[in-house]
Design a protein around this motif. Structure first.
Motif, short mmCIF file in Angstrom:
data_model
loop_
_atom_site.label_atom_id
_atom_site.label_comp_id
_atom_site.label_asym_id
_atom_site.label_seq_id
_atom_site.Cartn_x
_atom_site.Cartn_y
_atom_site.Cartn_z
N GLY A 57 0.81 -1.21 0.00
CA GLY A 57 0.00 0.00 0.00
C GLY A 57 0.85 1.26 0.00
N CYS A 58 0.34 2.31 -0.66
CA CYS A 58 1.05 3.59 -0.77
C CYS A 58 0.12 4.71 -0.35
N ASP A 59 0.61 5.57 0.51
CA ASP A 59 -0.13 6.74 0.96
C ASP A 59 0.68 7.98 0.62
N ALA A 84 5.38 13.25 4.56
CA ALA A 84 6.21 12.25 3.89
C ALA A 84 5.65 12.11 2.48
N ALA A 85 6.51 12.23 1.47
CA ALA A 85 6.02 12.22 0.10
C ALA A 85 5.21 10.96 -0.18
N VAL A 86 5.77 9.80 0.13
CA VAL A 86 5.08 8.52 -0.05
C VAL A 86 5.43 7.65 1.14
N SER A 87 4.40 7.05 1.75
CA SER A 87 4.59 6.09 2.83
C SER A 87 4.09 4.73 2.37
N MET A 92 1.65 13.35 12.74
CA MET A 92 2.21 12.07 12.32
C MET A 92 1.88 10.93 13.26
N GLN A 93 1.17 11.19 14.33
CA GLN A 93 0.90 10.16 15.34
C GLN A 93 -0.55 9.68 15.22
N PHE A 94 -0.70 8.35 15.26
CA PHE A 94 -2.01 7.72 15.23
C PHE A 94 -2.16 6.86 16.49
N ARG A 95 -3.31 6.99 17.16
CA ARG A 95 -3.56 6.19 18.36
C ARG A 95 -4.99 5.67 18.32
N CYS A 96 -5.12 4.38 18.56
CA CYS A 96 -6.44 3.73 18.57
C CYS A 96 -6.95 3.69 20.01
N ASN A 136 2.79 5.32 13.37
CA ASN A 136 2.83 6.42 12.42
C ASN A 136 1.52 6.47 11.63
N ALA A 137 0.95 7.65 11.49
CA ALA A 137 -0.36 7.77 10.85
C ALA A 137 -0.31 7.40 9.37
N ASP A 138 0.73 7.83 8.66
CA ASP A 138 0.81 7.53 7.24
C ASP A 138 1.05 6.04 7.00
N ARG A 139 1.87 5.42 7.85
CA ARG A 139 2.09 3.98 7.70
C ARG A 139 0.81 3.21 8.01
#
Length: 269
Positions: free
Chosen positions: A103-105, A110-113, A233-237, A245-248
């Motif tokens: 997958g690519c975001d 970040a240009a591409v994650s 850049m931070q993702f938390r469930c 990482n949010a993009d990852r």
């Protein structure tokens, strides 16, 4: 002309900004140029042969298996110089079997994650440099178009070439967000990257799947819950406590959705 005819026709002159009725011919003998650009009908039956040199991008396209140069050409003038735009016919390769999808975001921080954890450099500096250069040209009243692609498009084009080469060597498929359904401020970079990847993947025979972008960045890649919190850049469930990482996280969701779409399409066939 004066020796052959007492009433010679005027010499042909290229005064137009665009000539779309040109023909490409290869020189019969060795010379300092690569092609002849033949233009007919510029005035009183006159014909013009313009020497032209090949571009590096054209050489890369002609080096592909089965590539053929088209006969037609489009001659145009930009910044006081003449160019010829030609077409190359490349047969599509048969899609190769894939083991899994990557997958690519596409973003700005970040240009591409990628779903495997890789990330490219941020585009903040690139966008800021382009904005400063454009402001300088406007202050100097210079509205000329730049030659070739912008630096931002060059970065994305190189990354698209690396991605297709990487997936082709490892028998992987590519999953991307549908660029036509993205919000406006991300549309340019994501759309250009998606179109570039689609073209290169079709030539290399790499399967590509476009998924719907809603909730890809808000869904937890571990438990699938949408009760999440994202800050830059931070993702938390909030359900399972995953912090990443949010993009990852979005790239992992895109890869998973792309694989499921591909499997459903294979089963339908």
């Amino acid at each position: 002309a004066r020796k052959l005819c007492p009433y010679p026709a005027p010499l042909p002159r290229l005064n137009a900004e665009l000539i779309d009725a040109a023909e490409v011919q290869r020189p019969r003998s060795a010379s300092d140029f690569d092609f002849w650009i033949h233009i007919e009908g510029t005035g009183h039956g006159n014909q013009v042969y313009l020497p032209a040199k090949s571009h590096a991008a054209l050489n890369r396209a002609l080096a592909l298996p089965g590539a053929k140069l088209g006969d037609g050409a489009e001659v145009f003038r930009r910044d006081g110089q003449w160019y010829a735009r030609v077409t190359v016919h490349i047969p599509w390769a048969k899609p190769q079997p894939v083991k899994s999808f990557i997958g690519c975001d596409v973003g700005v921080r970040a240009a591409v994650s990628y779903s495997d954890g890789r990330q490219t450099k941020a585009l903040h500096r690139v966008i800021r440099t382009q904005r400063d250069q454009q402001a300088t040209r406007q202050r100097q009243l210079e509205n000329r178009r730049k030659h070739g692609l912008s630096y931002q498009c060059q970065v994305l084009a190189r990354e698209a070439r690396r991605l297709v080469t990487f997936t082709e060597s490892r028998c992987l498929g590519i999953a991307l967000e549908n660029p036509d359904r993205l919000i406006r401020w991300r549309q340019h970079a994501a759309r250009y990257f998606a179109k570039r990847v689609e073209l290169l993947a079709a030539i290399a025979g790499v399967p590509i799947v476009l998924v719907a972008p809603p909730y890809t960045s808000l869904t937890c890649s571990s438990c699938g819950s949408r009760e999440s919190f994202r800050h830059r850049m931070q993702f938390r469930c909030r359900a399972c406590g995953l912090t990443t990482n949010a993009d990852r996280n979005a790239a992992v969701n895109i890869a998973r959705e792309g694989a499921s779409v591909y499997i459903r399409a294979e089963q339908a066939v």
